[in-house]
Every structure is written in C-alpha cells, then in structure tokens.
Scaffold this motif. Structure first.
Motif, mmCIF file in Angstrom:
data_model
loop_
_atom_site.group_PDB
_atom_site.id
_atom_site.type_symbol
_atom_site.label_atom_id
_atom_site.label_comp_id
_atom_site.label_asym_id
_atom_site.label_seq_id
_atom_site.Cartn_x
_atom_site.Cartn_y
_atom_site.Cartn_z
ATOM 1 N N UNK A 141 -2.280 -12.409 19.490
ATOM 2 C CA UNK A 141 -1.933 -13.622 18.738
ATOM 3 C C UNK A 141 -0.589 -14.181 19.194
ATOM 4 N N UNK A 142 0.398 -13.317 19.392
ATOM 5 C CA UNK A 142 1.711 -13.769 19.860
ATOM 6 C C UNK A 142 1.596 -14.374 21.257
ATOM 7 N N UNK A 143 0.781 -13.780 22.128
ATOM 8 C CA UNK A 143 0.610 -14.331 23.483
ATOM 9 C C UNK A 143 0.036 -15.747 23.424
ATOM 10 N N UNK A 144 -0.863 -15.970 22.490
ATOM 11 C CA UNK A 144 -1.430 -17.310 22.341
ATOM 12 C C UNK A 144 -0.383 -18.289 21.833
ATOM 13 N N UNK A 145 0.457 -17.858 20.904
ATOM 14 C CA UNK A 145 1.522 -18.734 20.417
ATOM 15 C C UNK A 145 2.456 -19.131 21.554
ATOM 16 N N UNK A 146 2.702 -18.210 22.473
ATOM 17 C CA UNK A 146 3.582 -18.511 23.601
ATOM 18 C C UNK A 146 3.017 -19.629 24.475
ATOM 19 N N UNK A 147 1.697 -19.813 24.437
ATOM 20 C CA UNK A 147 1.051 -20.849 25.251
ATOM 21 C C UNK A 147 0.739 -22.108 24.450
ATOM 22 N N UNK A 148 1.025 -22.075 23.163
ATOM 23 C CA UNK A 148 0.723 -23.218 22.301
ATOM 24 C C UNK A 148 1.695 -24.358 22.557
ATOM 25 N N UNK A 196 5.610 -5.059 17.837
ATOM 26 C CA UNK A 196 5.407 -6.215 18.707
ATOM 27 C C UNK A 196 6.680 -6.562 19.453
ATOM 28 N N UNK A 197 6.576 -6.730 20.764
ATOM 29 C CA UNK A 197 7.715 -7.206 21.556
ATOM 30 C C UNK A 197 7.690 -8.731 21.517
ATOM 31 N N UNK A 198 8.692 -9.307 20.901
ATOM 32 C CA UNK A 198 8.737 -10.747 20.726
ATOM 33 C C UNK A 198 9.555 -11.408 21.825
ATOM 34 N N UNK A 199 9.253 -12.679 22.129
ATOM 35 C CA UNK A 199 10.011 -13.382 23.177
ATOM 36 C C UNK A 199 11.455 -13.569 22.775
ATOM 37 N N UNK A 200 12.364 -13.359 23.723
ATOM 38 C CA UNK A 200 13.780 -13.615 23.508
ATOM 39 C C UNK A 200 14.094 -15.031 23.942
ATOM 40 N N UNK A 201 15.284 -15.477 23.586
ATOM 41 C CA UNK A 201 15.671 -16.836 23.975
ATOM 42 C C UNK A 201 15.789 -16.996 25.478
ATOM 43 N N UNK A 202 16.008 -15.878 26.183
ATOM 44 C CA UNK A 202 16.170 -15.996 27.629
ATOM 45 C C UNK A 202 14.924 -15.565 28.379
ATOM 46 N N UNK A 203 13.811 -15.273 27.661
ATOM 47 C CA UNK A 203 12.576 -14.906 28.341
ATOM 48 C C UNK A 203 12.005 -16.114 29.071
ATOM 49 N N UNK A 204 11.473 -15.881 30.242
ATOM 50 C CA UNK A 204 10.788 -16.928 30.980
ATOM 51 C C UNK A 204 11.684 -18.056 31.418
ATOM 52 N N UNK A 205 12.968 -17.768 31.550
ATOM 53 C CA UNK A 205 13.872 -18.817 32.000
ATOM 54 C C UNK A 205 14.154 -19.860 30.939
ATOM 55 N N UNK A 206 13.983 -19.497 29.670
ATOM 56 C CA UNK A 206 14.234 -20.453 28.591
ATOM 57 C C UNK A 206 15.688 -20.895 28.606
ATOM 58 N N UNK A 207 15.892 -22.106 28.235
ATOM 59 C CA UNK A 207 17.247 -22.658 28.220
ATOM 60 C C UNK A 207 17.577 -23.149 26.827
#
Length: 429
Positions: A141-148, A196-207
């Motif tokens: 579910x979290x992976x899908x949210x990351x693509x939403x 659950x490992x949640x996305x951090x603010x710096x994951x995936x090159x987030x700015x």
C-alpha cells in the motif's frame, strides 16, 4: 506477473482498470486467465495497483479472503452477531468518530483521507486478519502511495505524493490498528505498521520543492511585496516575514496583542488563531499546539507596519489587523490569489526564479531559514515559531539560504588551504 490495464471508451476516457494474470490456482477446465475490475477514477487506479501486488505476492493466485467483484469479504460466523463491525471501514469509522481530544475539522479530515486513500484498499478487510493486515500488505500500500499523483492548488494531478503526506496516511492507518491491539480483549497481537520503512524527505532525490517548501531570500520577499497592489497586502507580507507566524495566527492578530510597555523590547503575543468549526466556518481559538501560545520580540519594521495599519484604518484594540472588506476574517484564498499574481509579476521582471512557486506560508519558512543562516540556534527558532518539537524545526529547515552556503564554502576553503577560520558566536535560546 499480474498487470494493470486501463480500459477506455470511444472518447479515450478511462472507464475502469483491469488487473489480469495467469491463474496459478485454477482448476482443470477453468479459464487460464483471471481478471478483476476496478473503478476508472484515481481511487480505482490505486486499488488496482494494490490488488496487483497482492496477486503477485500470492503466487499468481486470488489473494486469501478476496471475493471477485466484492473485495476482501469475511464470512460471518453463524450466531456470532456483529462480525461486520470488524470490517476495517466500520471499525476505523467508529474509532475516528469516538476519538476524544481532537477538533471537529481534524476528525473530518481523517475521514476524508480514509475514504480517499485507505478504504479503497483495506475497507472490506477484517481488522483481526493477519493475512489482510500484514507487513507485506501495508508495504504494498505504501509503495502505491509513492506512485500516486496529486494536485497542488487548482492544478492538475502531476505531483508525486510527498513523503510527509505518506507518513501522515501511514500514521492514520497505524493509529487505528494500534487501537485493535489495545482493545479488550485484543483483536490483534501486533500492529503490522510498526515494521514499515517509510520514505524520508531525501529519498529518491526529493528536494524542498517535494515538501512544498520554497525558501525566499529577503530580496525575493521584497520583490513580491512591491508587486502587491493593496497596501494592506504589502504590510501583511512585512509582518508575516518579520514574525514567522502561521496564516491562521497572523490573521487573528489585534492591536491589544502588541505589548509595547518597554519601547526597546516590544513583543507580540501569539495567543490565538483562526480554527475550523467542522461545519465550513471558522472561529478564533487557541494556536495549533501548547508551544504555539507564545510571545515574540518584533523588529522596528514590524512595529511600523502594525502602527500604519492601526492608524490608517482607525482600528480599536479588538479589531483585526488584517481583514476582508467588511471587517471579517481575511480568507486565505482571497489573499493567495493576489499573492500569486505578484509572484508571476516578480518572475516576469526577472526578480524571482521561474522554478520557484512560493505560497504565503513560505514566508514563515523563509523567516526561519533567515534566522538559521545567520547563526541563531534551532532552539531559538523552535520557540519563536511555536513548534511543539525541535525535531520538527530540524527536519524542516535543513536547507538554508545561499548566504549560509557561501559562508560554509569560505570556511572549508580556508581550512583546506591550511588557514584558520574566524569563529562566530552562535545565539543561544
């Protein structure tokens, strides 16, 4: 592997999403391919993606507990009575509706987020089931949210959901499952969200832009201010940037909150803010948190701006500094429309980079960044902004204004060349 297919009508509009896979669990004589259909809106797309993951994790079989065309269905035990209350939709609704110590607008926001992002996936699941709610299903579910894709303001849905939003949604799900663990007797042995490992603010090159934050230099703030046509708006920018107050706090300010007994140490009491009443209206209540109730020193420019507002508009002690045409609360959308027009003018004049899309709230972020870049401590900034936790301050303001980078580069270059840097004192709280 299962796959998701968008089904379209003759006009090219998506009418539904279909998940299709080779059914590894089929019996002799059954069709080789299995399919499941979902609605053609964003919620249907998200649900289809989650279901695809569940099919893959089940080894190309129907997920346990899933009934074609209906979703996760838990058969009711004969004579048990009330089994439907353990469906996640019913259970979560009851938890949110009976939760105490929260404001009505927050209760409604929780229900809105559940309807949009949680119920399409878990609505018909049994809150007691270790198959329906497991580390695997929550992670999918979290992976899908990351693509939403979501929209900002009135624009199209063209932005990835931010890590902060994902964390908030995950926290909402986790809080409901935690209630199931604490129930008497317990409905679950553990909360699957804990792993659950949640996305951090710096994951995936987030700015910073991914977190909807734009840091403005003082020159950029001035450029936007000068392109506002209403004097009240210009003064509002002065006060917002000079105090770092939230919009709800800023627009609740009144002259009696300015304490000027000591002209050398004038303070502004941030003791109230506009709050939603849960019925589409607003009332003046307490600030966002306990630490939000604070008194802050204000500079000469802020004092002069507030004095001009009071003098020109003939304000009484209890009148609002910033208000609409009839003296009522100044709606955010009214000011924001004028703000964004000024932003576009500043960009057209070459005084604001085209990539920056600041909102009025970014004046608060820019206020904090200016203080940090000048060497003021995070503790001081935390107390001035009214953050409940210093971690919030640290997480939000890791990026500083360009001047701070210039100072840092000078320090590094000096040390690399064998020189000694000049240390400056850092202000304490």
């Amino acid at each position: 592997m299962a796959s998701v297919h968008a089904r379209k009508n003759r006009d090219g509009e998506i009418t539904s999403y279909q998940v299709k896979w080779r059914d590894a669990g089929r019996r002799e004589g059954d069709p080789q391919w299995a399919t499941e259909k979902f609605d053609g809106d964003d919620e249907g797309a998200a649900a289809a993606a989650i279901f695809k993951e569940a099919v893959d994790e089940a080894g190309q079989r129907w997920p346990a507990g899933w009934v074609k065309g209906r979703g996760y269905i838990v058969p009711e035990e004969p004579g048990a009575g009330g089994e439907a209350r353990y469906r996640f939709r019913a259970y979560a609704t009851a938890i949110v509706e009976t939760k105490t110590g929260i404001e009505e607008h927050y209760r409604k926001a929780c229900m809105r987020e559940l309807e949009m992002y949680v119920f399409p996936t878990f609505g018909e699941c049994d809150v007691r089931s270790v198959e329906h709610f497991s580390s695997d299903t929550v992670r999918a579910w979290v992976r899908t949210l990351e693509q939403t894709r979501v929209r900002k303001g009135r624009g199209p849905r063209n932005r990835k959901m931010s890590p902060k939003t994902i964390r908030n949604l995950h926290g909402l799900l986790s809080s409901i499952l935690a209630e199931a663990v604490k129930a008497e007797p317990p409905l679950r042995a553990r909360n699957p969200c804990e792993n659950t490992r949640l996305p951090r603010r710096d994951d995936g090159g987030a700015s910073a832009a991914d977190e909807d934050i734009e840091y403005l230099t003082p020159q950029e703030v001035a450029a936007i201010r000068d392109r506002l046509t209403l004097r009240q708006d210009q003064l509002m920018v002065e006060v917002a940037y000079g105090t770092g107050t939230r919009y709800s706090e800023l627009t609740a300010l009144a002259p009696y909150l300015l304490v000027d007994d000591d002209p050398a140490r004038v303070q502004l009491r941030i003791h109230r803010a506009w709050k939603r009443d849960g019925e589409g209206g607003y009332y003046i209540g307490m600030p966002k948190s306990a630490r939000g109730r604070r008194s802050i020193r204000v500079s000469t420019s802020v004092i002069e701006a507030l004095a001009e507002l009071r003098r020109v508009d003939g304000l009484e002690d209890d009148d609002l500094y910033f208000r609409g045409d009839q003296g009522q609360r100044l709606h955010y959308s009214s000011f924001a429309d004028r703000w964004h027009r000024a932003v576009r003018r500043a960009q057209k004049d070459g005084l604001l980079p085209a990539y920056k899309r600041p909102t009025p709230h970014d004046l608060r972020h820019s206020h904090a960044a200016a203080l940090i870049s000048a060497g003021h401590s995070l503790t001081y900034v935390q107390r001035r902004l009214g953050h409940e936790s210093i971690r919030t301050t640290s997480d939000l303001y890791g990026h500083l204004l360009p001047e701070a980078d210039d100072d840092a580069m000078e320090t590094i270059e000096t040390t690399l060349r064998g020189g000694r840097t000049t240390l400056r004192a850092v202000a304490s709280a």
